[in-house]
Write an enzyme that holds these catalytic residues in place. Structure first.
Site, short mmCIF file in Angstrom:
data_model
loop_
_atom_site.label_atom_id
_atom_site.label_comp_id
_atom_site.label_asym_id
_atom_site.label_seq_id
_atom_site.Cartn_x
_atom_site.Cartn_y
_atom_site.Cartn_z
N TYR A 150 43.58 34.43 39.65
CA TYR A 150 43.35 33.66 40.92
C TYR A 150 44.82 33.26 41.39
O TYR A 150 44.97 32.46 42.42
CB TYR A 150 42.47 32.50 40.91
CG TYR A 150 41.20 32.97 40.72
CD1 TYR A 150 40.49 34.32 40.94
CD2 TYR A 150 40.06 32.02 40.62
CE1 TYR A 150 39.17 34.40 40.68
CE2 TYR A 150 38.69 31.96 40.64
CZ TYR A 150 38.35 33.50 40.58
OH TYR A 150 37.01 33.59 40.43
N ASP B 68 34.60 30.90 36.27
CA ASP B 68 34.22 30.71 37.42
C ASP B 68 32.77 31.20 37.73
O ASP B 68 31.80 30.51 38.03
CB ASP B 68 35.19 31.32 38.59
CG ASP B 68 34.57 30.89 39.99
OD1 ASP B 68 33.90 30.12 40.18
OD2 ASP B 68 35.32 31.47 40.82
N ASP C 263 28.95 29.27 37.69
CA ASP C 263 27.88 29.45 38.88
C ASP C 263 26.46 29.86 38.28
O ASP C 263 25.60 29.64 38.64
CB ASP C 263 28.32 30.44 39.84
CG ASP C 263 29.29 29.74 40.84
OD1 ASP C 263 29.96 28.60 40.67
OD2 ASP C 263 29.42 30.41 42.23
N LYS D 177 36.86 39.33 27.48
CA LYS D 177 36.54 40.89 27.82
C LYS D 177 37.52 41.66 27.16
O LYS D 177 38.02 42.69 27.62
CB LYS D 177 36.28 41.18 29.10
CG LYS D 177 35.63 42.73 29.33
CD LYS D 177 34.29 42.63 28.72
CE LYS D 177 33.65 44.19 28.93
NZ LYS D 177 32.37 44.35 28.15
N ASP E 205 30.00 39.70 29.21
CA ASP E 205 29.04 39.98 29.83
C ASP E 205 27.78 39.72 28.94
O ASP E 205 26.47 39.38 29.31
CB ASP E 205 29.00 41.85 29.99
CG ASP E 205 29.76 42.22 28.94
OD1 ASP E 205 30.26 41.76 27.72
OD2 ASP E 205 29.72 43.73 28.81
#
Length: 389
Positions: free
Chosen positions: A154, A262, A266, A205, A238
């Site tokens: 970001y 992030d 959510d 990951k 994942d």
């Protein structure tokens, strides 16, 4: 829930009110922050808090009128004059490139080095959870996502080439530093230690992103050794997302980079039942903190009284806790919990109340929680009250 020691004046410094900079922002941000300030005003009165705030105009309206996102020296002023920041939401279709939102939200996170994004995920009302176990019960959900807030994907590094052609190429670069990774991992372990949480889960990951993943893996192995009493584990992000749906109750603290944190947070809001119940904090441990409800500005429902103010009130509770007012924070949290269980909610949660009416119910509940108990009656007064003559 705090990530750092409570804010207080330096030894020998003159006493002054704790000051909060309020940035209502855009869309429903102005509505929900208005409710949060009304609730805070009730808390201030009932708990005799020496707390004051200034409402700042930085928003899409301000940007469109002046061309200014943040005034020069804004970060320095906030650092010097305020103990915390309460932010509503930013985003307006009249600013299609999100220039003001990016400069205010991401800019303040970076300029104030608010490297810990803290998102608690707690199931207040089991009826709101979309999950059910085979026997029809709802799992207990109470974990915290600790998200790195100033690095990763970001930061805006990258670019595009041959834009607008069939050969267009876009490059988005994620930057991770050893210092940034280590300090967010330590923040997660320190939170677990302070709150008595038993497990820290690091999500990455690294099986596909071997450069940044390798840095996170090596640093995690070193940091976890300093916290032997806390169980430490790794999950690919994942696989973590899948397991959060199947076994959400097994998680205590989840730590991840900016992008993965992030997304996972959510997902956590979905487990709670709504983004309208999700509060967050952006913190520099031992320093400044900025508090914001997780939901966006929702311009499609702005001004209609449909906005759920509970996330903003829960965010205000996190701010009070950070400022050292734990009892008041507990009262706000309990008021939201009780209102939810009583069905005193907006339509997004199946209720019939508008934004202001929910705020009024929360104010009443906070007043009941924080009002001192009535003094016991003298014997004669007790007899009269009981009808004894």
């Amino acid at each position: 829930m705090t990530i750092s020691p409570s804010v207080s004046s330096a030894p020998g410094a003159p006493s002054r009110p704790q000051r909060v900079a309020v940035i209502p922002g855009d869309g429903i941000g102005r509505e929900v922050i208005g409710v949060a300030l009304d609730v805070l005003d009730a808390v201030r009165a009932h708990a005799s808090l020496d707390l004051a705030w200034d409402v700042l105009p930085w928003s899409a309206d301000h940007y469109l009128a002046t061309g200014e996102t943040l005034p020069d020296g804004a970060a320095e002023q906030l650092q010097r004059d305020y103990d915390a920041i309460l932010l509503g939401a930013l985003g307006d279709p009249r600013v299609p490139n999100h220039a003001h939102a990016r400069d205010i939200l991401l800019g303040l996170r970076v300029k104030l080095d608010l490297y810990v994004n803290l998102r608690p995920v707690r199931l207040y009302d089991p009826s709101l959870c979309p999950l059910r176990t085979p026997d029809g019960t709802v799992p207990a959900i109470d974990f915290v996502v600790v998200r790195e807030n100033t690095e990763g994907a970001y930061i805006g590094a990258g670019g595009s080439f041959r834009r607008g052609t069939e050969d267009e190429i876009a490059v988005e670069e994620a930057i991770h530093s050893r210092r940034g990774v280590e300090r967010i991992l330590r923040a997660a372990f320190e939170l677990a230690r302070r709150e008595g949480r038993r497990r820290v889960t690091m999500a990455d990951k690294s099986n596909a992103m071997r450069h940044s993943g390798g840095l996170w893996q090596r640093t995690f192995a070193e940091v976890r050794a300093d916290y032997p009493e806390i169980e430490a584990e790794h999950r690919y992000v994942d696989a973590l997302a899948m397991d959060l749906i199947i076994h959400p109750a097994r998680y205590d603290v989840i730590v991840a980079d900016n992008l993965f944190g992030d997304i996972v947070s959510d997902l956590g809001a979905g487990l709670q039942g709504s983004l309208g119940l999700a509060g967050s904090a952006n913190v520099h441990p031992g320093g400044m903190a900025m508090f914001e409800p997780v939901h966006g500005s929702a311009p499609d429902i702005a001004g209609q009284g449909l906005a759920n103010p509970m996330a903003a009130v829960l965010t205000a509770a996190m701010m009070l806790d950070h400022l050292g007012h734990a009892d008041a924070a507990v009262a706000l949290d309990a008021a939201v919990n009780d209102a939810l269980n009583a069905g005193e909610v907006t339509p997004d949660l199946g209720g019939t109340l508008d934004t202001g009416a929910v705020g009024a119910r929360l104010i009443a509940r906070v007043g009941e929680a924080l009002s001192p108990p009535a003094p016991p009656l003298a014997p004669a007064e007790a007899d009269r009250a009981a009808g004894v003559r």
